[in-house]
Write a protein that holds these residues in place. Structure first.
Motif, PDB file in Angstrom:
ATOM      1  N   SER A   1      66.497  27.967  78.619  1.00  0.00           N
ATOM      2  CA  SER A   1      67.510  28.885  79.113  1.00  0.00           C
ATOM      3  C   SER A   1      67.949  28.714  80.580  1.00  0.00           C
ATOM      4  CB  SER A   1      66.743  30.486  79.118  1.00  0.00           C
ATOM      5  OG  SER A   1      66.428  30.781  77.822  1.00  0.00           O
TER       6      SER A   1
ATOM      7  N   SER B   1      73.786  37.444  79.676  1.00  0.00           N
ATOM      8  CA  SER B   1      72.559  36.956  78.598  1.00  0.00           C
ATOM      9  C   SER B   1      72.221  38.103  78.045  1.00  0.00           C
ATOM     10  CB  SER B   1      71.715  36.348  79.617  1.00  0.00           C
ATOM     11  OG  SER B   1      70.852  35.694  78.409  1.00  0.00           O
TER      12      SER B   1
ATOM     13  N   GLY C   1      66.687  34.953  78.425  1.00  0.00           N
ATOM     14  CA  GLY C   1      67.873  34.364  79.160  1.00  0.00           C
ATOM     15  C   GLY C   1      68.286  35.100  80.564  1.00  0.00           C
TER      16      GLY C   1
ATOM     17  N   THR D   1      68.175  32.940  83.995  1.00  0.00           N
ATOM     18  CA  THR D   1      69.488  32.656  84.613  1.00  0.00           C
ATOM     19  C   THR D   1      69.519  33.212  86.040  1.00  0.00           C
ATOM     20  OG1 THR D   1      70.523  32.943  82.479  1.00  0.00           O
ATOM     21  CG2 THR D   1      72.114  33.098  84.399  1.00  0.00           C
TER      22      THR D   1
END
Ligand code: RAM
Length: 361
Positions: free
Chosen positions: A231, A250, A255, A259
């Motif tokens: 991710s 996300s 995720g 991120t």
């Protein structure tokens, strides 16, 4: 000795009946994306529910999340364990380390051999687990899906965290508000087969067609496979390939946290919006350092709690999974089963700097 022979009754029917009025709005269904293309009947179809049936003790419920190394599912499982303590049932947690499509099949087969009364599963794929789940149902096991559904004929009920429509709408509205309704956005999802993420993305794509979102363009959808490193790399890749990107959305706790970690340590911090679905405990540092303004989720512990109660209600004959049946899930109150055996927990919550410290999960 099979746990099926050791159950006793746990709650007087009168107490259950006393709570069966007034909270029916908690349940209901908006859509059932997971069931598209399926024509069969659910495992419990044909049987009739006895709302006066007493909840049995000693019911064994095995939780089988998408994967074990995911903080989100740890919280879900904790809620399931709490419910089974209240119900004097038997709690078990098993599962794969990776959220791949067929990774749960061998676990289901083992649970069949162990004669579990209930399997509560968040499915990595709507169909890959179906043959094994059908074997389990034939052996007398009740199947509860939670979080990520199977095709509807492979389970008795589905515990949805919020309506699929509501989650998709929330994600688009939140993103639009954060970017002022203008610009390129990308989605960083979980696995390509995940029933829940795919259903939410489908709603998001429909939502984005509305006139109020005409200024927003969805330029990419990528998959981090609910793996932190993958991710992280996908977030980096998105920002490199789309220099005008305004937001990464996300819809997965793995995720969004990966991120946020990438963006917080980069020059994109403060320039690119990171939003989606995350747990407050994983996202707190990124809200405090200004990387993330707002994100959403529900209380994962409540899903596990509700799944356990639904499983015990199925075993006890209080419900069969048919639309309109009601049952009481301990402290959460009464739920009504919606169309296609769906039980909706409640609306999602939006977290930001103002409220994040009010939550600890
Ligand atoms: C991840 C999983 C789960 C999803 C949450 C939001 O932990 O993909 O299925 O519901 O994110």
């Amino acid at each position: 000795m099979s746990p099926r022979r050791s159950r006793r009754l746990v709650a007087p029917a009168a107490a259950i009946l006393a709570l069966t009025v007034g909270l029916a709005a908690c349940g209901g269904t908006s859509r059932d994306d997971a069931s598209s293309g399926s024509g069969g009947e659910q495992p419990g179809a044909g049987a009739s529910a006895n709302p006066n049936a007493e909840l049995q003790e000693g019911v064994s419920v095995a939780f089988l999340p998408k994967q074990l190394n995911n903080p989100y599912f740890d919280v879900v499982a904790g809620g399931g364990e709490e419910a089974l303590e209240e119900l004097q049932g038997e709690y078990k947690l098993v599962g794969p380390t990776e959220a791949t499509a067929s990774s749960q099949v061998s676990f289901i087969n083992t649970l069949i051999q162990q004669q579990q009364d209930v399997i509560a599963i968040s499915a990595n794929d709507p169909n890959a687990v179906c043959p094994a789940l059908n074997d389990a149902a034939e052996a007398g096991t009740k199947i509860v899906t939670f979080d990520s559904d199977t095709a509807k004929e492979c389970r008795d009920v589905f515990i949805n965290q919020a309506t699929t429509q509501g989650i998709g709408e929330t994600l688009v509205k939140m993103t639009s508000d954060l970017i002022g309704g203008q610009g390129e956005i990308a989605i960083l999802s979980a696995t390509p087969n995940a029933t829940n993420q795919n259903a939410w993305i489908e709603v998001m794509q429909e939502e984005l067609k509305k006139p109020e979102y005409a200024g927003i363009t969805l330029v990419d959808i990528v998959y981090g496979n609910d793996d932190d490193q993958t991710s992280f790399q996908q977030a980096q890749g998105l920002l490199q390939s789309h220099p005008n990107l305004k937001a990464i959305v996300s819809p997965t706790t793995v995720g969004i946290s990966a991120t946020a970690r990438y963006v917080s340590g980069s020059s994109y911090k403060g320039n690119v919006v990171v939003t989606g679905l995350g747990t407050p405990n994983q996202m707190r540092e990124y809200v405090k350092d200004g990387t993330v303004e707002a994100f959403a989720l529900w209380n994962p512990a409540d899903i596990g709690y509700l799944a356990a109660y639904a499983g015990v209600a199925l075993v006890s004959g209080q419900i069969t999974g048919a639309e309109g049946e009601t049952f009481t899930a301990g402290k959460l109150g009464e739920y009504t089963i919606g169309a296609d055996g769906e039980i909706v927990l409640g609306p999602p919550t939006i977290f930001n700097a103002e409220n994040i410290d009010d939550f600890d999960f």
